[in-house]
Motif scaffolding. Structure first.
Motif, PDB file in Angstrom:
ATOM      1  N   GLY A  42       0.937  -0.634  -0.134  1.00  0.00           N
ATOM      2  CA  GLY A  42       0.031  -0.002  -0.170  1.00  0.00           C
ATOM      3  C   GLY A  42       1.290   0.902  -0.098  1.00  0.00           C
ATOM      4  N   VAL A  44       2.295   4.839   2.347  1.00  0.00           N
ATOM      5  CA  VAL A  44       1.642   5.943   4.096  1.00  0.00           C
ATOM      6  C   VAL A  44       1.431   7.471   3.034  1.00  0.00           C
ATOM      7  N   LEU A  82      -3.063  -5.891   3.978  1.00  0.00           N
ATOM      8  CA  LEU A  82      -2.244  -4.097   3.828  1.00  0.00           C
ATOM      9  C   LEU A  82      -3.491  -3.818   3.088  1.00  0.00           C
ATOM     10  N   SER A  84      -4.861   0.605   2.974  1.00  0.00           N
ATOM     11  CA  SER A  84      -4.279   2.566   3.241  1.00  0.00           C
ATOM     12  C   SER A  84      -5.927   2.916   3.127  1.00  0.00           C
ATOM     13  N   SER A  90      -5.657   5.919   7.874  1.00  0.00           N
ATOM     14  CA  SER A  90      -5.563   4.654   8.520  1.00  0.00           C
ATOM     15  C   SER A  90      -4.049   4.087   7.707  1.00  0.00           C
ATOM     16  N   ILE A  91      -4.040   2.794   8.210  1.00  0.00           N
ATOM     17  CA  ILE A  91      -3.427   1.912   7.952  1.00  0.00           C
ATOM     18  C   ILE A  91      -3.684   1.070   8.463  1.00  0.00           C
ATOM     19  N   ILE A 115      -1.620   7.141   9.323  1.00  0.00           N
ATOM     20  CA  ILE A 115      -0.737   6.464   7.888  1.00  0.00           C
ATOM     21  C   ILE A 115       0.571   7.050   8.258  1.00  0.00           C
TER      22      ILE A 115
END
Length: 329
Positions: A42, A44, A82, A84, A90-91, A115
């Protein structure tokens, strides 16, 4: 995510000579030639790529020089699915016991990370024992769905709740994998590794669907089309899915079209077959037409007991693939 301790159907890879689509893969990140076992990916908030590692038991950002830097908690265990979620900053990542890492087992957890910093802002478990969280998916109203291969369940975390609750109980030998919620929030489509794709009507509420005592029939599809062995599922436009199939003799990335009620797969197209694909797992669509996904995970470089078969495997790879325009019927 591969089923824990389970057999994979026809995993022997078949390479397609002259496959032009395979040549269109662009590497966006790779591990060193060491055991890492990358499961998911994903971004950030800054746009930097982040990957989850099963063997190294953590999340890692990918620097411009390709260096992998720890991100988030380092005191957990193997990291799997995972996602994002930019809207909530948030992750979400599934952390589970696994023989493929070198950590002492602890209960499976769904982690919510900030995140930007990777700080843990929420930790969510489930009642009972034997959980093994793998793939995760976002719901239309903030729900988080978790595939639990340990208990053969799909769990759901609803906004404001502190524990994951069972939504789907699969029969013996069931193995829940990737999931997608339809854009209108009504249907949850999920992959069972051994039977194919299934759907749940979320408009009926979030009570438990127990398929151990009820009929467990997969979605129908075009004659002769194999829909078993699908791992990752990604939503595509309003009525489509991108499916990453790693449980067949030839690994594939598929584009699927569904009927309006999500009960039938009406069209199947192989976007990628064999070639550079080696136990591909999961990914996401970026910019509307780019698939970012784990094209080589290193699952095949570990034995049934979870031990690396070599100290210097070929690197795990995250690739970018430009999704072609769909041919007209």
């Amino acid at each position: 995510m591969r089923r824990f301790g389970g057999a994979v159907v026809g995993l022997t890879l078949a390479f397609c000579a002259g496959d032009a689509s395979a040549q269109a893969l662009e590497t966006v990140a790779s591990s060193p030639a060491e055991p890492w076992l990358i499961e998911s990916t994903g971004r950030v908030a800054s746009g930097i790529l982040v990957v989850s590692s099963v063997h190294r038991a953590g999340l890692f950002t990918v620097g411009e020089d390709g260096a992998l830097t720890p991100f988030g908690p380092t005191d957990r265990q193997a990291m799997f699915g995972l996602i994002s979620e930019m809207g909530r900053g948030s992750i979400w990542v599934a952390s589970s016991p696994s023989p493929h890492d070198e950590r002492e087992d602890r209960p499976a957890e769904l982690l919510q990370l900030e995140i930007n910093s990777g700080d843990v802002v929420g930790t969510f478990g489930a009642d009972g024992e034997g959980h093994a969280f793998g793939d995760i998916a976002l719901g239309a109203d903030g729900e988080i769905f978790v595939a639990d291969t340990g208990t053969r369940q799909i769990l759901v975390l609803r906004p404001g709740e502190a524990r994951l609750q069972p939504l789907v109980q699969l029969p013996e030998r069931g193995s829940p994998q990737g999931m997608v919620v339809s854009p209108d929030g009504r249907w949850l489509v999920f992959s069972d590794y051994g039977t194919g794709l299934h759907r749940i009507d979320l408009s009926e509420g979030f009570g438990l669907r127990d398929f151990t005592t009820a009929e467990f029939t997969p979605l129908s599809g075009p004659e002769g089309v194999e829909l078993r062995g699908i791992d990752g599922l990604i939503g595509w436009e309003t009525d489509g899915l991108i499916a990453i199939q790693n449980g067949t003799r030839t690994p594939r990335v598929l584009r699927l079209r569904l009927s309006p009620d999500f009960s039938t797969v009406t069209r199947r197209e192989a976007l990628l077959e064999g070639g550079a694909l080696s136990e591909p797992t999961t990914g996401y669509v970026e910019g509307g037409n780019q698939l970012i996904f784990v094209s080589r995970s290193q699952w095949t470089d570990f034995d049934r007991e979870g031990r690396p078969t070599t100290d210097a495997p070929a690197p795990a790879v995250v690739s970018r693939f430009l999704i072609p325009l769909e041919p007209q019927p």
